[in-house]
Design an enzyme around this catalytic site. Structure first.
Site, PDB file in Angstrom:
ATOM      1  N   HIS A  46       0.812  -1.215   0.000  1.00 33.23           N
ATOM      2  CA  HIS A  46       0.000   0.000   0.000  1.00 33.23           C
ATOM      3  C   HIS A  46       0.853   1.276   0.000  1.00 33.23           C
ATOM      4  CE1 HIS A  46      -0.264  -0.295   4.716  1.00 33.23           C
ATOM      5  NE2 HIS A  46       0.963  -0.304   4.268  1.00 33.23           N
ATOM      6  N   ASN A  47       0.347   2.272  -0.735  1.00 30.56           N
ATOM      7  CA  ASN A  47       0.936   3.613  -0.818  1.00 30.56           C
ATOM      8  C   ASN A  47       2.319   3.651  -1.470  1.00 30.56           C
ATOM      9  OD1 ASN A  47      -0.950   3.817   1.869  1.00 30.56           O
ATOM     10  ND2 ASN A  47      -0.917   5.729   0.715  1.00 30.56           N
TER      11      ASN A  47
END
Length: 339
Positions: free
Chosen positions: A240-241
């Site tokens: 994620h991210n």
């Protein structure tokens, strides 16, 4: 599908040597040539095969010098490898030129579908999805609510695309990949873990290729971003991210931990692992199985090992690895003598 050598030569801007009336109907390796096959010679290692190949025609470089006669028809071009790659691409486009929407698919009434699209059996497409022109969606693909798919994108069988994912144009996603699953976010509470809800999304820009069974997680907040021209092999994990900048390539089984930023034009070998919240500069090359625990700030650096170190230092150290047992024994002997 059958083509004349004249048609092939015109398409590639090449010059024919041999029978101009020859026709071909398939592509083949030069060492496994067959009648009706078209092959190419670019790697000098395969030069001997030009003299005995059974391929009907072979594409060669314009400056290639024959040492003896050949029985195959030749097409001379400026760059044989690039010319054959062009043919492969055209062949693949013809092969995958599917159009039409299967009655066995499930498509919400709110979905917007462009022109000349293909949607295969048992594909499921959720609410408010936008699909561009010439998109190919193979059987058993799932596309979640509010996703957007750009023009000329191909999504192979069994791909799962979660809600709110944005995919650009000319993207290829191979079978079994999962785009937009939750990032790995859990907060320790007492003696257990509480899930941190992941409400971001994934953005995949134009001209990205994603291999089979690769996973790209949605962001906790904001977006996980795969930028223009990135090429990902099979079995890669992008957490994620993460942001992967333009034209970076990664081989199989690479793992990128959360919130790491990867620069442009990087090259990662197989099984590279990068810790979370790191920043990798543009042009960095990481050899296979390199483990990167922190940021690499030097552009175009080359790193080996785990933990990864500068390539020149690694190479010098590697010379001594095989002698470690002897070195330790010598040290032990010296210590014994000194005592």
């Amino acid at each position: 599908m059958e083509f004349s050598i004249t048609q092939i030569a015109e398409l590639l801007g090449g010059k024919i040597e041999g029978n101009t009336d020859t026709k071909v109907y398939k592509l083949c390796k030069i060492e496994e040539g067959e009648t009706g096959g078209l092959s190419f010679l670019a790697n000098p290692q395969y030069t001997p095969h030009i003299y005995d190949t059974e391929a009907t025609a072979v594409i060669i470089n314009s400056d290639f010098v024959l040492e003896k006669p050949v029985k195959t028809t030749l097409i001379r071009v400026e760059n044989a490898y690039q010319a054959f790659a062009k043919l492969l691409e055209m062949y693949n486009q013809v092969k995958q030129n599917k159009v039409g929407i299967s009655e066995k698919s499930s498509i919400h009434e709110s979905v917007k579908i462009g022109e000349n699209c293909y949607i295969g059996d048992f594909a499921v497409i959720g609410e408010n999805v936008q699909i561009g022109n010439n998109v190919k969606i193979y059987p058993q693909v799932y596309i979640g609510d509010n996703a957007k798919i750009g023009n000329n994108t191909t999504i192979f069988a069994g791909v799962k695309i979660y809600s709110d994912t944005v995919i650009g144009k000319d993207v290829v996603i191979h079978a079994g990949s999962v785009i937009g699953a939750d990032g790995f976010g859990f907060a320790p509470v007492d003696s257990s873990y509480k899930k941190v809800v992941q409400i971001g999304n994934v953005i995949i820009e134009d001209h990205v290729d994603i291999g089979a069974n690769t996973c790209i997680d949605r962001a906790t907040l904001g977006s996980t971003i795969i930028k223009k021209g990135v090429k990902l092999d099979n079995l890669i994990q992008i957490a994620h991210n993460v942001v992967v900048d333009e034209n970076t390539v990664m081989a199989s089984q690479v793992g990128i931990s959360g919130s790491t930023k990867i620069g442009k034009n990087c090259m990662f070998g197989g099984q590279v692992g990068i810790a979370g919240h790191a920043a990798i500069a543009d042009g960095v090359k990481l050899a296979a199985q390199s483990g990167v625990p922190s940021s690499i700030k030097e552009e175009n650096a080359i790193y080996f090992g785990s933990p990864a170190i500068d390539a020149s230092v690694y190479r010098r150290s590697a010379l001594h690895f095989k002698n470690f047992d002897k070195i330790v024994k010598r040290l032990n002997d010296l210590e014994a003598k000194l005592k």
